[in-house]
Design a protein around this motif. Structure first.
Motif, short mmCIF file in Angstrom:
data_model
loop_
_atom_site.label_atom_id
_atom_site.label_comp_id
_atom_site.label_asym_id
_atom_site.label_seq_id
_atom_site.Cartn_x
_atom_site.Cartn_y
_atom_site.Cartn_z
N ARG A 52 12.94 24.75 13.30
CA ARG A 52 13.90 24.44 12.22
C ARG A 52 15.31 24.84 12.67
N TYR A 53 15.42 25.96 13.39
CA TYR A 53 16.75 26.42 13.85
C TYR A 53 17.40 25.36 14.76
N ALA A 54 16.55 24.74 15.59
CA ALA A 54 17.07 23.73 16.54
C ALA A 54 17.15 22.34 15.93
N LYS A 55 16.67 22.20 14.68
CA LYS A 55 16.53 20.87 14.07
C LYS A 55 15.79 19.95 15.04
N GLY A 56 14.63 20.47 15.52
CA GLY A 56 13.93 19.82 16.62
C GLY A 56 12.78 18.92 16.22
N ARG A 57 11.74 18.92 17.07
CA ARG A 57 10.67 17.93 16.98
C ARG A 57 9.30 18.60 17.01
N ILE A 58 8.35 17.98 16.29
CA ILE A 58 6.92 18.33 16.44
C ILE A 58 6.21 17.04 16.83
N VAL A 59 5.54 17.06 17.97
CA VAL A 59 4.81 15.89 18.46
C VAL A 59 3.35 16.28 18.62
N THR A 60 2.46 15.61 17.90
CA THR A 60 1.05 16.01 17.90
C THR A 60 0.16 14.87 18.36
N ILE A 61 -0.70 15.18 19.34
CA ILE A 61 -1.63 14.15 19.83
C ILE A 61 -2.89 14.22 18.97
N CYS A 62 -3.09 13.19 18.16
CA CYS A 62 -4.31 13.15 17.33
C CYS A 62 -5.29 12.19 18.00
N SER A 63 -5.92 11.32 17.24
CA SER A 63 -6.84 10.34 17.82
C SER A 63 -7.22 9.30 16.77
N PRO A 64 -7.40 8.05 17.17
CA PRO A 64 -7.91 7.04 16.24
C PRO A 64 -9.26 7.45 15.64
N ALA A 65 -9.94 8.37 16.33
CA ALA A 65 -11.22 8.87 15.78
C ALA A 65 -10.99 9.65 14.49
N GLY A 66 -9.73 10.06 14.28
CA GLY A 66 -9.40 10.73 13.03
C GLY A 66 -9.04 9.75 11.93
N ASP A 67 -8.77 8.52 12.31
CA ASP A 67 -8.39 7.51 11.31
C ASP A 67 -9.54 6.56 10.98
N PHE A 68 -10.46 6.41 11.93
CA PHE A 68 -11.59 5.49 11.71
C PHE A 68 -12.89 6.22 12.00
N SER A 69 -13.96 5.73 11.39
CA SER A 69 -15.25 6.44 11.51
C SER A 69 -15.95 6.06 12.81
N PHE A 70 -15.40 6.54 13.92
CA PHE A 70 -16.06 6.31 15.21
C PHE A 70 -17.42 7.02 15.19
N PRO A 71 -18.51 6.32 15.45
CA PRO A 71 -19.82 7.00 15.50
C PRO A 71 -19.84 8.00 16.65
N TYR A 72 -20.70 8.99 16.51
CA TYR A 72 -20.97 10.00 17.55
C TYR A 72 -19.80 10.96 17.77
N LEU A 73 -18.78 10.89 16.96
CA LEU A 73 -17.62 11.79 17.11
C LEU A 73 -17.27 12.42 15.76
N ALA A 74 -18.29 12.79 15.01
CA ALA A 74 -18.05 13.28 13.64
C ALA A 74 -17.21 14.55 13.64
N ALA A 75 -17.62 15.54 14.43
CA ALA A 75 -16.90 16.83 14.42
C ALA A 75 -15.48 16.66 14.93
N TYR A 76 -15.34 15.96 16.02
CA TYR A 76 -14.02 15.73 16.63
C TYR A 76 -13.15 14.89 15.70
N GLY A 77 -13.72 13.81 15.19
CA GLY A 77 -12.95 12.92 14.32
C GLY A 77 -12.49 13.62 13.06
N ALA A 78 -13.36 14.45 12.50
CA ALA A 78 -12.97 15.16 11.27
C ALA A 78 -11.82 16.12 11.54
N SER A 79 -11.87 16.80 12.69
CA SER A 79 -10.80 17.76 13.01
C SER A 79 -9.47 17.04 13.24
N LYS A 80 -9.53 15.87 13.84
CA LYS A 80 -8.30 15.10 14.10
C LYS A 80 -7.77 14.46 12.81
N ALA A 81 -8.68 14.10 11.92
CA ALA A 81 -8.24 13.54 10.62
C ALA A 81 -7.49 14.60 9.83
#
Ligand SMILES: NC(=O)C1=CN([C@@H]2O[C@H](COP(=O)(O)OP(=O)(O)OC[C@H]3O[C@@H](n4cnc5c(N)ncnc54)[C@H](O)[C@@H]3O)[C@@H](O)[C@H]2O)C=CC1
Ligand SMILES: C[C@]12CC(=O)[C@H]3[C@@H](CCC4=CC(=O)CC[C@@]43C)[C@@H]1CC[C@@H]2C(=O)CO
Length: 390
Positions: free
Chosen positions: A212-241
């Motif tokens: 906030r002091y620098a009025k800067g940036r937050i860049v986060t790498i998520c995953s489409p597995a967090g946006d769509f119900s990719f099978p076999y990636l339930a734990a990972y996808g839920a954490s990314k969602a």
């Protein structure tokens, strides 16, 4: 010639009107620089429109002209970037993959880079230390250990006290298991949430005063597995969602502080995590050794093994060139107007269009076929099929 007597004129005029509106919208948003090359593109576009109008059927001409407009606005127009000097970026998870590539790229651009690694003795950490001498600080940080996060925060505060932290790149993350949700151990759900969600949110919150002091940036790498119900990636996808949701809320809440928040949604890339057969085989064996006997009887070891074999086959199609992801991260860090979401990689944007507008009945089949072309069946289902009970 009467305007109303020529639909072609209306069609071409509409394309020009839309192009002009989008051009000035991007320019007024500082999302575009009026460079000589851009002006040359516009001149060529005028000539191209004349050619289409004079020599091509209207529909084909409109299609080609619209594509040329899209290219100029979407790809050819350089985005306005901020100056680099005096800016410090903290990148997490730099032992391998996107994190290591991003730390190297930002360092080569002239940023002061603080890079966290799980293991200071890892080959990736040693390579970073050797290649990025003058402006790189390596720190060991495990996102599941609050004491590591606190130590990282102290080092970053010491190094950026006067300027603040310009950008935090939340890259660190992992997928503990690839397999059916029912077969995923509870400890796997918890470990994915610990690293990908709780650890990432904690480091973000702890560094926010500096950002906030620098009025800067937050860049986060998520995953489409967090946006769509990719099978076999339930734990990972839920954490990314969960992570993507909190980052979107940060974006709204931190706007008044001048902090900009972006989420990167990559497709499949060949990184440390993706193509590491021994890691996945160990995970699978651990699952087989610990799962309830009755469950193992119903699914069968051959089914579990087959899932992994096909996943590793899928991993061979992952993209080797990480630069589209690192370029998107750099844009989110340095562009005057970073995008809210970066969809990176082949067909990932198409994936979002399809899964947003097509009915679930169509997309659920499509999403299953992404990973496993020839899905085998759990043992119990196979037995039912062969005995005609199913
Ligand atoms: N490779 C791919 O196809 C995709 C990857 N992603 C995401 O990109 C990010 C980077 O992953 P990749 O470079 O692909 O994999 P990677 O395995 O090469 O890199 C992950 C990094 O996170 C670090 N890490 C793991 N657990 C950690 C912990 N507890 N604390 C601190 N650091 C930890 C690892 O040391 C490593 O440096 C991850 O968040 C991943 O979920 C998202 C979509 C696609
Ligand atoms: C889980 C992991 C990272 C991902 O998000 C991809 C997954 C392979 C299949 C995919 C295809 C896509 O188009 C979107 C991304 C993803 C779900 C990757 C396998 C290993 C990767 C990992 O462990 C990241 O830490």
């Amino acid at each position: 010639m009467e305007l109303s007597s020529s639909p072609a004129l209306w069609a071409y005029g509409s394309v020009w009107l839309l192009f002009s509106f989008l051009f000035f919208f991007k320019y007024s948003n500082s999302d575009m620089v009026l460079s000589p090359s851009l002006l040359l593109y516009v001149v060529l576009l005028v000539l191209f429109e004349w050619f289409c109008h004079m020599y091509l059927p209207v529909l084909l001409g409109i299609l080609l002209l619209s594509s040329a407009c899209w290219y100029i606005l979407g790809i050819a127009s350089p985005r306005k970037m901020l100056p680099i000097e005096g800016k410090t970026v903290f990148v997490t998870g730099c032992d391998t993959g996107f994190g290591k590539a991003t730390a190297q790229t930002l360092h080569s651009m002239g940023f002061k880079v603080i890079a966290s690694v799980l293991n200071l003795e890892s080959p990736g950490a040693k390579e970073l230390q050797q290649r990025c001498l003058e402006r790189l600080t390596l720190i060991q940080m495990d996102l599941t250990k609050p004491e590591d996060i606190q130590k990282a925060q102290q080092i970053i505060r010491m190094q950026t006290g006067d300027t603040g932290l310009w950008a935090l790149v939340n890259n660190a993350g992992y997928c503990a298991h690839f397999g059916d949700a029912e077969l995923t151990m509870e400890s796997t759900y918890r470990s994915c949430m610990e690293v990908n969600f709780f650890g990432t949110v904690k480091i973000t919150k702890d560094l926010l005063p500096l950002i906030r002091y620098a009025k800067g940036r937050i860049v986060t790498i998520c995953s489409p597995a967090g946006d769509f119900s990719f099978p076999y990636l339930a734990a990972y996808g839920a954490s990314k969602a969960a992570l993507a949701r909190v980052m979107d809320i940060f974006r709204h809440e931190l706007g008044p502080w001048g902090v900009k928040v972006s989420v990167i949604q990559p497709s499949s890339y060949r990184t440390g995590a993706h193509f590491n057969p021994s890691y996945w085989e160990h995970q699978n064996q651990q699952l087989i050794d610990t799962m309830p006997t009755a469950l193992l009887q119903e699914y069968g070891e051959e089914y579990i093994a087959d899932t992994l074999v096909q996943f590793l086959e899928f991993g061979k199609t992952a993209c080797l060139d990480l630069s589209p992801v690192t370029n998107s991260i750099v844009d989110a860090v340095l562009s005057e107007n970073p995008k809210v979401k970066y969809y990176v990689g082949k067909s990932v944007f198409l994936l979002y269009v399809l899964f947003t507008y097509l009915p679930e009945s169509l997309t659920s089949h499509q999403i299953k076929s992404i990973f496993l072309k020839h899905r085998s069946l759990p043992r119990a289902l196979k037995q039912k099929r062969t005995s005609g009970q199913d």
